[in-house]
Design a protein around this motif. Structure first.
Motif, mmCIF file in Angstrom:
data_model
loop_
_atom_site.group_PDB
_atom_site.id
_atom_site.type_symbol
_atom_site.label_atom_id
_atom_site.label_comp_id
_atom_site.label_asym_id
_atom_site.label_seq_id
_atom_site.Cartn_x
_atom_site.Cartn_y
_atom_site.Cartn_z
ATOM 1 N N LEU A 66 11.588 4.509 -5.559
ATOM 2 C CA LEU A 66 11.516 3.976 -4.211
ATOM 3 C C LEU A 66 10.133 3.378 -3.941
ATOM 4 C CD1 LEU A 66 13.485 3.736 -1.876
ATOM 5 C CD2 LEU A 66 12.479 5.790 -0.886
ATOM 6 N N GLY A 67 9.101 4.066 -4.398
ATOM 7 C CA GLY A 67 7.740 3.551 -4.235
ATOM 8 C C GLY A 67 7.590 2.192 -4.888
ATOM 9 N N LEU A 68 8.101 2.070 -6.128
ATOM 10 C CA LEU A 68 8.002 0.790 -6.829
ATOM 11 C C LEU A 68 8.783 -0.296 -6.097
ATOM 12 C CD1 LEU A 68 8.305 1.809 -10.598
ATOM 13 C CD2 LEU A 68 6.250 1.369 -9.275
ATOM 14 N N ILE A 69 9.967 0.069 -5.570
ATOM 15 C CA ILE A 69 10.793 -0.919 -4.875
ATOM 16 C C ILE A 69 10.077 -1.404 -3.620
ATOM 17 C CG2 ILE A 69 12.944 -1.219 -3.576
ATOM 18 C CD1 ILE A 69 14.236 0.758 -5.639
ATOM 19 N N ILE A 70 9.491 -0.471 -2.856
ATOM 20 C CA ILE A 70 8.793 -0.867 -1.622
ATOM 21 C C ILE A 70 7.603 -1.764 -1.955
ATOM 22 C CG2 ILE A 70 7.396 0.024 0.299
ATOM 23 C CD1 ILE A 70 9.269 2.440 0.356
ATOM 24 N N PHE A 71 6.878 -1.407 -3.010
ATOM 25 C CA PHE A 71 5.749 -2.230 -3.453
ATOM 26 C C PHE A 71 6.229 -3.641 -3.783
ATOM 27 C CE2 PHE A 71 2.955 -3.812 -6.853
ATOM 28 C CZ PHE A 71 1.728 -3.714 -6.219
ATOM 29 N N ALA A 72 7.358 -3.724 -4.504
ATOM 30 C CA ALA A 72 7.874 -5.025 -4.935
ATOM 31 C C ALA A 72 8.346 -5.850 -3.737
ATOM 32 C CB ALA A 72 9.012 -4.840 -5.925
ATOM 33 N N VAL A 73 8.933 -5.195 -2.737
ATOM 34 C CA VAL A 73 9.376 -5.939 -1.553
ATOM 35 C C VAL A 73 8.168 -6.572 -0.872
ATOM 36 C CG1 VAL A 73 10.383 -5.721 0.747
ATOM 37 C CG2 VAL A 73 11.471 -4.583 -1.193
ATOM 38 N N GLY A 74 7.084 -5.809 -0.778
ATOM 39 C CA GLY A 74 5.856 -6.349 -0.197
ATOM 40 C C GLY A 74 5.379 -7.571 -0.958
ATOM 41 N N ALA A 75 5.388 -7.472 -2.290
ATOM 42 C CA ALA A 75 4.927 -8.589 -3.117
ATOM 43 C C ALA A 75 5.834 -9.806 -2.938
ATOM 44 C CB ALA A 75 4.876 -8.168 -4.584
ATOM 45 N N LEU A 76 7.139 -9.555 -2.771
ATOM 46 C CA LEU A 76 8.091 -10.653 -2.597
ATOM 47 C C LEU A 76 7.814 -11.387 -1.286
ATOM 48 C CD1 LEU A 76 10.567 -11.969 -3.891
ATOM 49 C CD2 LEU A 76 12.008 -10.447 -2.561
ATOM 50 N N ILE A 77 7.528 -10.624 -0.239
ATOM 51 C CA ILE A 77 7.197 -11.260 1.049
ATOM 52 C C ILE A 77 5.957 -12.135 0.881
ATOM 53 C CG2 ILE A 77 6.451 -10.826 3.423
ATOM 54 C CD1 ILE A 77 8.145 -8.256 3.340
ATOM 55 N N ALA A 78 4.969 -11.617 0.132
ATOM 56 C CA ALA A 78 3.742 -12.395 -0.094
ATOM 57 C C ALA A 78 4.062 -13.726 -0.790
ATOM 58 C CB ALA A 78 2.751 -11.576 -0.923
ATOM 59 N N CYS A 79 4.998 -13.684 -1.748
ATOM 60 C CA CYS A 79 5.393 -14.922 -2.436
ATOM 61 C C CYS A 79 5.942 -15.939 -1.435
ATOM 62 C CB CYS A 79 6.479 -14.644 -3.482
ATOM 63 S SG CYS A 79 5.862 -13.746 -4.904
ATOM 64 N N PHE A 80 6.774 -15.458 -0.502
ATOM 65 C CA PHE A 80 7.373 -16.395 0.450
ATOM 66 C C PHE A 80 6.333 -16.913 1.431
ATOM 67 C CE2 PHE A 80 11.421 -14.286 -0.890
ATOM 68 C CZ PHE A 80 11.945 -15.421 -1.483
ATOM 69 N N ILE A 81 5.324 -16.083 1.755
ATOM 70 C CA ILE A 81 4.249 -16.568 2.635
ATOM 71 C C ILE A 81 3.481 -17.683 1.926
ATOM 72 C CG2 ILE A 81 2.061 -15.924 3.720
ATOM 73 C CD1 ILE A 81 3.334 -13.159 4.183
ATOM 74 N N ILE A 100 0.845 -1.204 0.000
ATOM 75 C CA ILE A 100 0.000 0.000 0.000
ATOM 76 C C ILE A 100 0.881 1.256 0.000
ATOM 77 C CG2 ILE A 100 -1.583 1.380 1.409
ATOM 78 C CD1 ILE A 100 -3.151 -0.784 0.275
ATOM 79 N N ILE A 101 1.868 1.273 0.908
ATOM 80 C CA ILE A 101 2.722 2.461 1.009
ATOM 81 C C ILE A 101 3.445 2.706 -0.317
ATOM 82 C CG2 ILE A 101 4.818 3.372 2.116
ATOM 83 C CD1 ILE A 101 3.866 1.872 4.675
ATOM 84 N N GLY A 102 4.015 1.639 -0.881
ATOM 85 C CA GLY A 102 4.737 1.785 -2.148
ATOM 86 C C GLY A 102 3.836 2.294 -3.254
ATOM 87 N N ALA A 103 2.634 1.725 -3.334
ATOM 88 C CA ALA A 103 1.719 2.116 -4.410
ATOM 89 C C ALA A 103 1.263 3.564 -4.236
ATOM 90 C CB ALA A 103 0.512 1.177 -4.433
ATOM 91 N N VAL A 104 0.952 3.947 -3.000
ATOM 92 C CA VAL A 104 0.504 5.328 -2.761
ATOM 93 C C VAL A 104 1.636 6.299 -3.080
ATOM 94 C CG1 VAL A 104 -0.187 6.949 -0.948
ATOM 95 C CG2 VAL A 104 -1.268 4.698 -1.096
ATOM 96 N N MET A 105 2.839 5.936 -2.657
ATOM 97 C CA MET A 105 3.999 6.789 -2.906
ATOM 98 C C MET A 105 4.190 7.030 -4.409
ATOM 99 S SD MET A 105 7.148 5.773 -0.624
ATOM 100 C CE MET A 105 8.736 6.042 -1.256
#
Lengths: 567, 180
Positions: free
Chosen positions: A148-163, A115-120
């Protein structure tokens, strides 16, 4: 960790009979809702883009047009789709395997990061500090906050993949299922593997680009950027493909009790995606300087069109599995009784089947043709491109996601779908609009009209180009079709948001949906099909597709042969 | 209840035979895939439209000088109020075209049926070379000089436009290639 199976953590859904892990369901809901919100935003910018490219309307001034186009790409192509994919992954791993989700707290952390990455990224774009298109090719620069916004968004998505992967491990450890994981989950796993490849590629290029934008790195090579960026950009669209194909199989099973015609064939087809699909990133660099033909040919054809082969297999096996199931349940007459008597008024079905048809005939046929090394010369960066990828991403992915939403509302959200008659026509409006939109853009692109372009009339330019009237007509048809899609999109959001907020709550003791009899156990129809083929109707459809592809392929070669000889 | 979203009923699912519809389709599809793969390779010999993939690394300044040298040598007239040079290089020679924010320069005049070594590069950001209505499209990167040998086969006026987004003036980025 103890096995949490009591009522505190699980509920058995009264209508579908599926078992939902409550923390997983909460995460799935949050991601799905975020997805729909960003579809609304992205769709709104899409509307502005369409109203500007409509020659007779030409709504926005140039700067706002390019801003809206950047926002449309980021929100509709990345944010909406990836949020929904995360929801699908959580659903597949927990509900379909009957398991608790791994580390739900990390799931919420990932959600808020996204959310933060996308809003940013959105805020920076709306401030006009990142009007660089989604691709942000250097040396053009955006504000560092955009990357930076895109990177933060992608990190979130990566965590979701590992979950997701963690949940597979939990389910196996706690023996919530027996044997191999279901095909649909196998598909979701394929999407997850490709997503990790995608996000790592993105990190490799966006991190240095961020450092470059703040002045810590002096130079980003534009060719290297394009190769690495598209290893992310193209692969992210492959995640979509794999996810919506998994949903096709899922819907076929939900509505018809279908099982794969062959587990082996469908799974090998998914495996081919993992092995070869990412090579397709080169589709964007076929007319770039500095790359050899051997490298281009190997990559653009996914080694030997092995990923195309995989898609053609799924394109047959999904409707094929529906046909077999329908025939087993008694609709065994002639070639197409099973097809005529399908539930065409159910948007879960109609949306899914339209997704399959549009993905194949518009997205697939154009994709195969334009990715030929030489044919790309007459197509690269014309509006043919958005014509193609709206066929894959909107016709294929978005429509499939819309279709499954009508099933998720009563089960995941436990609400009755409101405005059912509107919902029933929504896939036809949206899909029909998309068909006109895609075909007209293919035509305009074949005439050479450029993409990402504010004014095809070149008003006031002494060197202006005179397009044939047909080009203007085709762009007009494109954008009128876009308006039809907008109507379909608005209905989708009204029905979805309206149902979740105001739909009648489905009580825990509600009457279950009549169970679709499992095709395999229905007796009395052991001999199905015609002439030794279990799915002859589907085979005819496949042949129609094949003829279209072959014909269109050679038409484009013929056209290419007329342009200036060049070596 | 085996369906696509439950585990396969046969634990050894990879030993199950494949149904005839699927087998036949896979054979047809795979044969077509192989055909397309080899046809793309064959076009390098049988077809006349192929990229030679000749390219050099070059700085924008050095490339700008090459363009300037050609303009000084072969300009035949000026066009529009901005006095844009129109260059008529000899057949077979090296022709330099530069994309920059927001123009394609110089304008070129070529002869039908003659071959030219056309160099294309960018002096600043990424651009897209799009020759219309001929419809030849190339990606143009700063720092990379691409060379293609073209043989115009029709007379007429072609517009060079930009089809890679390059900022607020992107839609005004134009040039011409006349073929006599």
């Amino acid at each position: 960790m103890t096995i949490l199976s009591d009522a505190q953590y699980f509920r058995t859904d009264p209508v579908s009979g599926m078992r939902f892990h409550k923390p997983a369901a909460a995460l799935t809901k949050a991601n799905a809702v975020a997805a729909v919100v960003f579809l609304l935003i992205g769709g709104f910018f899409g509307l502005l883009v369409a109203l500007t490219r409509w020659p007779a309307v030409h709504l926005l001034p140039a700067d706002q047009f390019y801003l809206a186009l950047t926002a449309h790409g980021v929100d509709a192509l990345l944010v909406w789709i990836i949020f929904f994919e995360v929801a699908v992954m959580y659903f597949c791993a927990s509900t379909l395997l009957g398991s608790r989700i791994a580390t739900p707290k990390m799931g919420w952390f990932a959600f808020w990061l996204m959310i933060i990455g996308a809003v940013m990224a959105n805020v920076v774009v709306l401030q006009g500090k990142a009007t660089v298109m989604m691709t942000s090719y250097p040396p053009m620069t955006a504000s560092p906050w955009f990357y930076l916004g895109l990177i933060i968004f992608a990190v979130g998505a990566l965590i979701a993949c590992f979950i997701f992967m963690g949940t597979l491990v939990v389910a196996k450890e706690e023996k919530t299922y027996e044997g191999s994981i279901p095909l649909v989950v196998f598909g979701a796993l394929t999407a997850c593997v490709i997503a990790i490849f995608t996000i790592v590629s993105g990190a490799i290029i966006l991190l240095p680009t961020y450092l470059w934008s703040v002045g810590l790195i002096s130079h980003i090579d534009p060719l290297m950027y394009r190769i690495m960026w598209w290893a992310m950009g193209h692969s992210s669209q492959q995640i979509n493909v794999v996810t919506h194909i998994s949903l096709w199989y899922f819907v076929a099973a939900l509505l018809f009790g279908a099982k794969p015609m062959s587990e082996k064939v469908s799974r090998v087809a998914f495996l081919l995606y993992i092995l070869f699909l990412q090579l397709g990133s080169v589709h964007h660099e076929l007319v770039d300087p500095g790359l050899s033909s051997a490298w281009k040919i190997f990559n653009t054809s996914y080694a030997m069109y092995l990923a195309v082969l995989a898609s053609m297999i799924h394109g047959l096996t999904v409707p094929g599995s529906i046909e077999v199931a329908q025939r087993r349940q008694g609709l065994n007459k002639g070639l197409f009784e099973w097809f005529r008597k399908a539930p065409w008024g159910n948007p879960v079905f109609s949306g899914t089947i339209l997704s399959l048809v549009l993905f194949g005939f518009i997205g697939g046929v154009t994709g195969v043709v334009m990715s030929v090394e030489q044919i790309n010369l007459i197509i690269h960066n014309t509006v043919y491109l958005p014509g193609h990828f709206h066929g894959t991403v909107v016709g294929g992915t978005t429509l499939a996601f819309m279709a499954i939403t009508y099933w998720l509302i009563p089960t995941l959200f436990q609400r009755e779908v409101i405005m059912k008659p509107l919902a029933a026509i929504q896939p036809y409006l949206f899909g029909g609009g998309l068909a006109g939109f895609g075909l007209a853009m293919m035509g305009a692109g074949t005439l050479g009209v450029p993409r990402r372009h504010w004014d095809m009339s070149f008003a006031g330019q002494p060197l202006a180009h005179d397009w044939p009237g047909l080009a203007y007509l085709l762009m007009t048809i494109t954008e009128i079709s876009a308006m039809v899609m907008v109507v379909g999109g608005v209905i989708y959001i009204l029905v979805t948001v309206g149902s979740i907020l105001f739909g009648k709550k489905i009580p825990e003791n509600a009457r279950p949906w009549p169970r679709v009899p499992d095709a395999d156990t229905v007796g009395g129809h052991k001999e199905i099909g015609l002439g030794g083929f279990e799915a002859p109707g589907t085979f005819i459809f496949a042949m129609i597709f094949f003829a279209t592809l072959v014909l269109y392929y050679f038409i484009n070669w013929k056209y290419l042969a007329t342009v200036w000889p060049l070596t | 209840m085996p369906t696509s979203y439950t585990p396969p009923s046969e634990r050894l699912w990879w030993n199950e035979p494949i149904e005839r519809t699927e087998i036949l389709w896979i054979v047809i599809a795979f044969a077509w895939c192989l055909f397309m793969f080899y046809y793309m390779i064959a076009w390098h010999w049988t077809g006349k439209q192929n990229l030679a993939n000749e390219a050099y690394k070059i700085t924008p300044e050095a490339y700008g000088k090459k363009v300037q040298a050609m303009v000084e040598q072969y300009t035949v007239r000026k066009e529009t109020e901005q006095n844009i040079p129109v260059v008529r290089p000899p057949a077979g020679s090296d022709v330099y075209l530069a994309g920059s924010l927001w123009q394609w320069r110089p304008l070129l005049e070529l002869e039908k049926g003659k071959s030219y070594r056309l160099h294309v590069s960018s002096l600043d950001w990424m651009h897209g070379f799009s020759l219309q209505p001929e419809n030849i499209n190339l990606q143009v990167l700063p720092g990379y000089e691409m060379v293609i040998t073209v043989t115009p086969n029709k007379t007429g006026t072609n517009t060079v436009m930009c089809n890679e987004y390059c900022g607020i003036g992107h839609h005004t980025m134009l040039g011409k290639i006349y073929v006599k």
